[in-house]
Design an enzyme around this catalytic site. Structure first.
Site, PDB file in Angstrom:
ATOM      1  N   GLY A   1      -8.922   0.705 -10.096  1.00  6.47           N
ATOM      2  CA  GLY A   1      -7.744  -0.053  -9.670  1.00  6.47           C
ATOM      3  C   GLY A   1      -7.617  -0.180  -8.163  1.00  6.47           C
ATOM      4  O   GLY A   1      -8.590  -0.456  -7.450  1.00  6.47           O
TER       5      GLY A   1
ATOM      6  N   GLY B   1      -7.040   2.122  -5.904  1.00  5.77           N
ATOM      7  CA  GLY B   1      -7.782   3.142  -5.160  1.00  5.77           C
ATOM      8  C   GLY B   1      -9.247   2.786  -4.998  1.00  5.77           C
ATOM      9  O   GLY B   1      -9.834   2.992  -3.927  1.00  5.77           O
TER      10      GLY B   1
ATOM     11  N   VAL C   1      -4.538  15.749  -9.205  1.00  3.71           N
ATOM     12  CA  VAL C   1      -3.767  16.009  -7.974  1.00  3.71           C
ATOM     13  C   VAL C   1      -2.618  16.984  -8.216  1.00  3.71           C
ATOM     14  O   VAL C   1      -2.064  17.551  -7.270  1.00  3.71           O
ATOM     15  CB  VAL C   1      -3.226  14.708  -7.332  1.00  3.71           C
TER      16      VAL C   1
ATOM     17  N   SER D   1       6.029   1.184  -4.611  1.00  2.54           N
ATOM     18  CA  SER D   1       6.008   0.000  -5.479  1.00  2.54           C
ATOM     19  C   SER D   1       7.197  -0.872  -5.165  1.00  2.54           C
ATOM     20  O   SER D   1       8.203  -0.400  -4.615  1.00  2.54           O
ATOM     21  CB  SER D   1       6.102   0.443  -6.949  1.00  2.54           C
TER      22      SER D   1
ATOM     23  N   TYR E   1       9.573   6.258 -13.576  1.00  2.00           N
ATOM     24  CA  TYR E   1       8.567   5.673 -12.669  1.00  2.00           C
ATOM     25  C   TYR E   1       9.293   5.119 -11.444  1.00  2.00           C
ATOM     26  O   TYR E   1       8.898   5.358 -10.301  1.00  2.00           O
ATOM     27  CB  TYR E   1       7.802   4.557 -13.386  1.00  2.00           C
TER      28      TYR E   1
END
Ligand SMILES: NC(=O)C1=CN([C@@H]2O[C@H](COP(=O)(O)OP(=O)(O)OC[C@H]3O[C@@H](n4cnc5c(N)ncnc54)[C@H](O)[C@@H]3O)[C@@H](O)[C@H]2O)C=CC1
Ligand SMILES: CCCCCC(=O)/C=C/[C@H]1[C@H](O)CC(=O)[C@@H]1CCCCCCC(=O)O
Length: 261
Positions: free
Chosen positions: A16, A18, A65, A138, A151
């Protein structure tokens, strides 16, 4: 910042957005440490990148992560291998309204930890040479939706944390520029989660509305997000910038209202 010989670390780097920025950085002569929890996508990505840019131009770390010890090790090994760190992109993120605590842990808590680790290895406070951090939020931080409340909360958090850290860096003379990037919908596998009940949970019933929102606002190519990131990396004047990327306005910046007394 000219990029030849610069060292970047990208979380969620194998797919994506990244992957798009990792490829863009490699094309400009930087070296990249890609951090990703998905071994399959990382293996495929590694093959392609090493074929295109040569073995040794990138490092791959299988790392979740949220694993603090592992994330510390990844930063440490990157600096040990390449000698220093110049660019950190905290990009890894998920959409999971069912396991919403995991969403907070990946999208916000681990991004905060990634920011602090980047400062450990880049800040003049620690005798390092400075650098640039890009945190990925976002447009959900500006146009919330009823479909992904947690989110959305994480992306609001990323926005606020990053703006505050940029101010801290300026006041503390860290020598590190810290900026936030807010894309609208981007054509990556993350968008497929709206069709997955185990990701959308109670909001799965809204998937048609989400589809309509994507149709209304358009879906961006990951390469445009990489272009925005490159702008941030190369423009040494940007600290605390809020870059928005939408189909209607392209790459543009949020202009904050001046603080009133
Ligand atoms: N795709 C979109 O429409 C938008 C995405 N974003 C944000 O952009 C960032 C990247 O998203 P996409 O590229 O679209 O997603 P993606 O799902 O295509 O790629 C994300 C990558 O991160 C990795 N990842 C996920 N959780 C991880 C973890 N715990 N540890 C390490 N790696 C992990 C995945 O394996 C994957 O390779 C996310 O923060 C997302 O919230 C923001 C706005 C729009
Ligand atoms: C499905 C998981 C990926 C979600 C990607 C994302 O961050 C989506 C954000 C939308 C939010 O959920 C509700 C929205 O309206 C966001 C998109 C907003 C696009 C605004 C474009 C405005 C313009 O073009 O002027």
């Amino acid at each position: 910042m000219a990029l030849t010989g610069r060292i970047a670390l990208v979380t969620g780097g194998a797919q994506g957005i990244g992957r798009a920025i990792s490829e863009a950085l490699l094309r400009e002569g930087a070296k990249v440490a890609l951090v990703d929890s998905n071994p399959e996508v990382a293996r495929e990505c590694r093959g392609r990148l090493e074929e295109a840019f040569g073995v040794g131009s990138s490092l791959f770390f299988e790392c979740d992560v949220t694993d603090w010890a592992k994330l510390q090790e990844v930063f440490r090994k990157t600096v040990k291998h390449f000698g220093h760190l110049d660019i950190a992109i905290n990009n890894a993120g998920i959409n999971n309204e069912k396991d919403w605590q995991k969403t907070i842990n990946v999208n916000l808590t681990s991004l905060i930890k990634g920011t602090y680790l980047a400062l450990e290895h880049m800040s003049r406070e620690n005798g390092k040479d400075g650098g640039v951090i890009i945190n990925v939020s976002s447009m959900a931080a500006f146009m919330h939706s009823p479909h992904m409340p947690v989110y959305t909360a994480t992306k609001y958090g990323v926005l606020g944390f990053t703006k505050a850290m940029a101010e801290a860096s300026a006041v503390g003379n860290f020598g590190v520029r810290i900026n936030v990037l807010c894309p609208a919908y981007v054509d990556t596998p993350l968008l497929q989660t709206i069709d997955e009940e185990d990701k959308m949970g109670r909001y799965f019933k809204y998937k048609e509305e989400l589809r309509q929102s994507m149709h209304t606002y358009g879906i961006l190519d990951p390469s445009l997000i990489a272009d925005g990131m490159m702008m941030i990396i190369k423009d040494g004047s940007l600290n605390g910038a809020v870059m928005k990327i939408t189909a209607s306005k392209g790459i543009h910046f949020q202009n904050d209202e001046p603080m009133s007394a």
